[in-house]
Scaffold this active site. Structure first.
Site, mmCIF file in Angstrom:
data_model
loop_
_atom_site.group_PDB
_atom_site.id
_atom_site.type_symbol
_atom_site.label_atom_id
_atom_site.label_comp_id
_atom_site.label_asym_id
_atom_site.label_seq_id
_atom_site.Cartn_x
_atom_site.Cartn_y
_atom_site.Cartn_z
ATOM 1 N N HIS A 46 0.857 -1.186 0.000
ATOM 2 C CA HIS A 46 0.000 0.000 0.000
ATOM 3 C C HIS A 46 0.898 1.243 0.000
ATOM 4 O O HIS A 46 2.056 1.183 0.441
ATOM 5 C CB HIS A 46 -0.905 0.008 1.235
ATOM 6 C CG HIS A 46 -2.057 -0.945 1.160
ATOM 7 N ND1 HIS A 46 -3.069 -0.965 2.099
ATOM 8 C CD2 HIS A 46 -2.375 -1.907 0.245
ATOM 9 C CE1 HIS A 46 -3.943 -1.897 1.770
ATOM 10 N NE2 HIS A 46 -3.558 -2.491 0.661
ATOM 11 N N GLU A 48 1.157 3.853 1.819
ATOM 12 C CA GLU A 48 1.756 4.281 3.081
ATOM 13 C C GLU A 48 2.959 3.424 3.443
ATOM 14 O O GLU A 48 4.001 3.936 3.892
ATOM 15 C CB GLU A 48 0.736 4.193 4.235
ATOM 16 C CG GLU A 48 -0.520 5.007 4.027
ATOM 17 C CD GLU A 48 -1.639 4.195 3.377
ATOM 18 O OE1 GLU A 48 -1.374 3.478 2.379
ATOM 19 O OE2 GLU A 48 -2.775 4.291 3.846
ATOM 20 N N CYS A 76 -5.778 1.720 6.098
ATOM 21 C CA CYS A 76 -6.325 0.467 6.628
ATOM 22 C C CYS A 76 -5.587 0.104 7.926
ATOM 23 O O CYS A 76 -4.671 0.813 8.350
ATOM 24 C CB CYS A 76 -6.174 -0.654 5.599
ATOM 25 S SG CYS A 76 -4.472 -1.223 5.385
ATOM 26 N N CYS A 79 -1.779 -0.234 7.505
ATOM 27 C CA CYS A 79 -1.060 1.031 7.313
ATOM 28 C C CYS A 79 -1.128 1.912 8.556
ATOM 29 O O CYS A 79 -0.142 2.571 8.908
ATOM 30 C CB CYS A 79 -1.624 1.751 6.092
ATOM 31 S SG CYS A 79 -1.260 0.854 4.565
#
Lengths: 147, 147
Positions: A46, A48, A76, A79
């Protein structure tokens, strides 16, 4: 956030869900990142996490004291937990993620007083522009018959 | 879990908090991993994330359907979220982490019915052996005057 939106657009062009992030050091250095899950076939890639890893590489330290993470979508659980683990100081995000968001929606991980670090959180920055990218991406994918 | 404990011991020898993991494919392939946060100066390099990335590389796919993650310590929010994101089928962990555990202690992320994937969870496997490594590591670090 405009730079993060550019990263989100680049992710979409590569076939990844359009989420972009910018990590900002205490001295103002920018580290740009985008969702690379499909491109790299990495479930943890992801925006991040990609950005946190790049920022740590740029400083040579896993602790990112004083750093800010700007990201287009509410993080999420993975992250949000990574931001806490990295000791990031501030999180700025665009649109909410009612299905998986772990900052305000389902959990409040970055502000949980039980954890060993907390972040300052700002939400809703350019939220419409951030959400529009996601809507357009998923609408196009549905038109192509993908789930 | 015995292989995961060997990985935890290897982490401790390298100066990292002793947590080890083994990812098991549906066909029985083993992918071993350990906490590399200090060694790699990577805030996301907990044993589970290292193992998920290695397992995805070994299969060429980010989805790890049918895989099992065996880890010595209850996963944190980052790692529990990563296991959900990777669609791992089962989680087996050793000792609980009352301060940061996100499977049973502070959160129940892998079994949250609101998320788009859930894992079967088995806890407490060789819990004493797993906890003993952590206790010894932190006791030694205190003796050396580190926090």
């Amino acid at each position: 956030m405009r730079a993060a939106l550019e990263e989100a657009d680049a992710a979409a062009l590569a076939g990844d869900v359009p989420v972009g992030a910018v990590l900002v050091s205490p001295g103002g250095e920018l580290v740009r990142a985008r969702n690379l899950r499909e491109v790299e076939e990495d479930p943890t890639a992801h925006a991040e996490v990609v950005g946190l890893r790049a920022a740590a590489r740029s400083t040579g330290r896993w602790r990112l004291d004083g750093w800010t993470c700007v990201v287009t979508l509410e993080p999420c659980a993975m992250c949000a937990g990574a931001l806490v683990n990295a000791r990031v100081a501030r999180l700025v995000y665009g649109c909410a993620d009612p299905k998986a968001g772990a900052v305000d929606s389902l959990y409040q991980i970055p502000t949980d007083p039980r954890l060993n670090h907390r972040l300052e959180v700002v939400s809703g920055v350019l939220a419409d522009a951030c959400a529009e990218r996601l809507k357009a991406f998923f609408a196009a994918r549905r038109r192509e018959g993908k789930k």
